[in-house]
Design a protein around this motif. Structure first.
Motif, PDB file in Angstrom:
ATOM      1  N   VAL A   1      33.238 -64.296 -35.825  1.00  0.00           N
ATOM      2  CA  VAL A   1      32.364 -63.978 -36.951  1.00  0.00           C
ATOM      3  C   VAL A   1      31.887 -62.531 -36.862  1.00  0.00           C
ATOM      4  CG1 VAL A   1      31.613 -66.353 -37.227  1.00  0.00           C
ATOM      5  CG2 VAL A   1      30.304 -64.836 -35.728  1.00  0.00           C
ATOM      6  N   ARG A   2      32.107 -61.910 -35.720  1.00  0.00           N
ATOM      7  CA  ARG A   2      31.695 -60.520 -35.538  1.00  0.00           C
ATOM      8  C   ARG A   2      32.463 -59.927 -34.366  1.00  0.00           C
ATOM      9  NH1 ARG A   2      25.328 -58.670 -34.986  1.00  0.00           N
ATOM     10  NH2 ARG A   2      25.628 -56.441 -35.411  1.00  0.00           N
ATOM     11  N   VAL A   3      32.859 -58.654 -34.488  1.00  0.00           N
ATOM     12  CA  VAL A   3      33.576 -57.951 -33.421  1.00  0.00           C
ATOM     13  C   VAL A   3      32.920 -56.588 -33.237  1.00  0.00           C
ATOM     14  CG1 VAL A   3      35.779 -57.022 -32.624  1.00  0.00           C
ATOM     15  CG2 VAL A   3      35.734 -59.131 -33.993  1.00  0.00           C
ATOM     16  N   LEU A   4      32.407 -56.337 -32.042  1.00  0.00           N
ATOM     17  CA  LEU A   4      31.777 -55.061 -31.720  1.00  0.00           C
ATOM     18  C   LEU A   4      32.669 -54.311 -30.740  1.00  0.00           C
ATOM     19  CD1 LEU A   4      29.368 -56.596 -32.959  1.00  0.00           C
ATOM     20  CD2 LEU A   4      27.905 -55.531 -31.233  1.00  0.00           C
ATOM     21  N   VAL A   5      32.776 -52.998 -30.941  1.00  0.00           N
ATOM     22  CA  VAL A   5      33.695 -52.184 -30.145  1.00  0.00           C
ATOM     23  C   VAL A   5      32.999 -50.893 -29.714  1.00  0.00           C
ATOM     24  CG1 VAL A   5      35.947 -51.016 -30.115  1.00  0.00           C
ATOM     25  CG2 VAL A   5      35.653 -53.115 -31.445  1.00  0.00           C
ATOM     26  N   SER A   6      33.178 -50.526 -28.468  1.00  0.00           N
ATOM     27  CA  SER A   6      32.705 -49.224 -27.994  1.00  0.00           C
ATOM     28  C   SER A   6      33.373 -48.116 -28.798  1.00  0.00           C
ATOM     29  CB  SER A   6      33.053 -49.061 -26.508  1.00  0.00           C
ATOM     30  OG  SER A   6      33.037 -47.693 -26.117  1.00  0.00           O
TER      31      SER A   6
ATOM     32  N   VAL B   1      36.092 -54.480 -37.448  1.00  0.00           N
ATOM     33  CA  VAL B   1      35.257 -54.274 -36.266  1.00  0.00           C
ATOM     34  C   VAL B   1      34.072 -53.374 -36.602  1.00  0.00           C
ATOM     35  CG1 VAL B   1      37.299 -54.500 -34.806  1.00  0.00           C
ATOM     36  CG2 VAL B   1      36.461 -52.215 -35.402  1.00  0.00           C
ATOM     37  N   GLU B   2      33.042 -53.467 -35.760  1.00  0.00           N
ATOM     38  CA  GLU B   2      31.873 -52.589 -35.834  1.00  0.00           C
ATOM     39  C   GLU B   2      31.873 -51.686 -34.598  1.00  0.00           C
ATOM     40  OE1 GLU B   2      28.144 -54.701 -36.457  1.00  0.00           O
ATOM     41  OE2 GLU B   2      29.316 -56.471 -37.021  1.00  0.00           O
ATOM     42  N   ILE B   3      31.786 -50.394 -34.787  1.00  0.00           N
ATOM     43  CA  ILE B   3      31.686 -49.468 -33.675  1.00  0.00           C
ATOM     44  C   ILE B   3      30.228 -49.430 -33.223  1.00  0.00           C
ATOM     45  CG2 ILE B   3      32.042 -47.107 -32.897  1.00  0.00           C
ATOM     46  CD1 ILE B   3      34.604 -48.687 -33.591  1.00  0.00           C
ATOM     47  N   ASP B   4      29.995 -49.713 -31.954  1.00  0.00           N
ATOM     48  CA  ASP B   4      28.632 -49.826 -31.442  1.00  0.00           C
ATOM     49  C   ASP B   4      28.443 -48.902 -30.242  1.00  0.00           C
ATOM     50  OD1 ASP B   4      26.165 -50.597 -30.364  1.00  0.00           O
ATOM     51  OD2 ASP B   4      26.421 -52.662 -31.032  1.00  0.00           O
ATOM     52  N   PRO B   5      27.686 -47.816 -30.389  1.00  0.00           N
ATOM     53  CA  PRO B   5      27.490 -46.859 -29.293  1.00  0.00           C
ATOM     54  C   PRO B   5      26.836 -47.466 -28.062  1.00  0.00           C
ATOM     55  CG  PRO B   5      26.699 -45.949 -31.378  1.00  0.00           C
ATOM     56  CD  PRO B   5      26.999 -47.389 -31.630  1.00  0.00           C
ATOM     57  N   ARG B   6      26.154 -48.592 -28.214  1.00  0.00           N
ATOM     58  CA  ARG B   6      25.506 -49.226 -27.062  1.00  0.00           C
ATOM     59  C   ARG B   6      26.512 -49.788 -26.073  1.00  0.00           C
ATOM     60  NH1 ARG B   6      21.822 -53.374 -30.307  1.00  0.00           N
ATOM     61  NH2 ARG B   6      23.897 -53.651 -31.245  1.00  0.00           N
TER      62      ARG B   6
END
Length: 208
Positions: free
Chosen positions: A57-62, A79-84
């Motif tokens: 349901v969600r994909v987070l990527v560095s 995907v969502e790019i996530d700086p964290r």
């Protein structure tokens, strides 16, 4: 993949990027934005079949290219790019192996136990990386009620995230081996957070 009791149906799937030149040599790779090696690209491609078993349901990527390319080759595009999710900032130890750091310092330094000295970047403490991990978890754990969530990132940062998820000392990440190009799953047994699978690769439990 769902838990047997269905209380928390989703899994938090951790994917470490494929192999780079420095992950192969053992050099600390924090903010340096290295590409995947050809072997790393092949390993990332082979992850697609295993990841297809999940309903994300969600994909987070560095934002670092080694993680973004791994997600792409593994067949995930939304995907969502996530700086964290960037790797630990190793400060003065960026690009050095553990033996090289120990030789420089004159004692048995270990990243999970000893300070990071500032260099071209400020460096981070273990607790600062853990705080980033907690922030990610605060966002994504509620999503597990709807399905699976994937996180594409880096070896040390993902090991710390797993420890924080389990509610143990972040230094427990030192005991969690996480190979390049691997998949792990954090899940629940009833209401207890658990490791459902760990460090699976095409050479270790996943189809080649």
């Amino acid at each position: 993949m769902h838990t047997p009791d269905g209380i928390v149906p989703g899994s938090l799937v951790l994917v470490r990027h494929g192999e780079t030149e420095w992950s192969r040599s053992g050099q600390h790779t924090g903010v340096t934005d290295l590409p995947l090696l050809p072997d790393g690209e092949r390993a990332a491609t082979r992850l697609a079949a295993a990841l297809a078993e999940y309903s994300f349901v969600r994909v987070l990527v560095s934002p670092l290219q080694r993680a973004r390319r791994t997600a792409q080759l593994a067949g995930l595009s939304d995907v969502e790019i996530d700086p964290r999710l960037v790797e630990w900032d190793y400060g003065a130890y960026e690009g050095l192996t553990t033996p090289e750091i120990r030789e420089r310092l004159g004692h048995a330094w270990e990243v999970f136990n000893d300070p990071i000295e500032p260099g071209e970047t400020p460096g981070e403490s273990l607790s600062e990386v853990a705080q980033r991990a907690q922030s990610v978890l605060d966002d994504v754990v509620p999503e597990l009620a709807r399905g699976d969530v994937a996180v594409f990132g880096h070896g040390h940062a993902l090991r710390i995230l797993a420890a924080v998820y389990l509610g143990v000392d972040p230094a427990f990440g030192a005991q969690l081996v996480l190979d390049a190009g691997s998949i792990s799953a954090l899940t629940h047994h009833r209401a207890t957070r658990c490791i459902g699978a760990w460090n699976l690769t095409p050479g270790n439990a996943l189809p080649a």
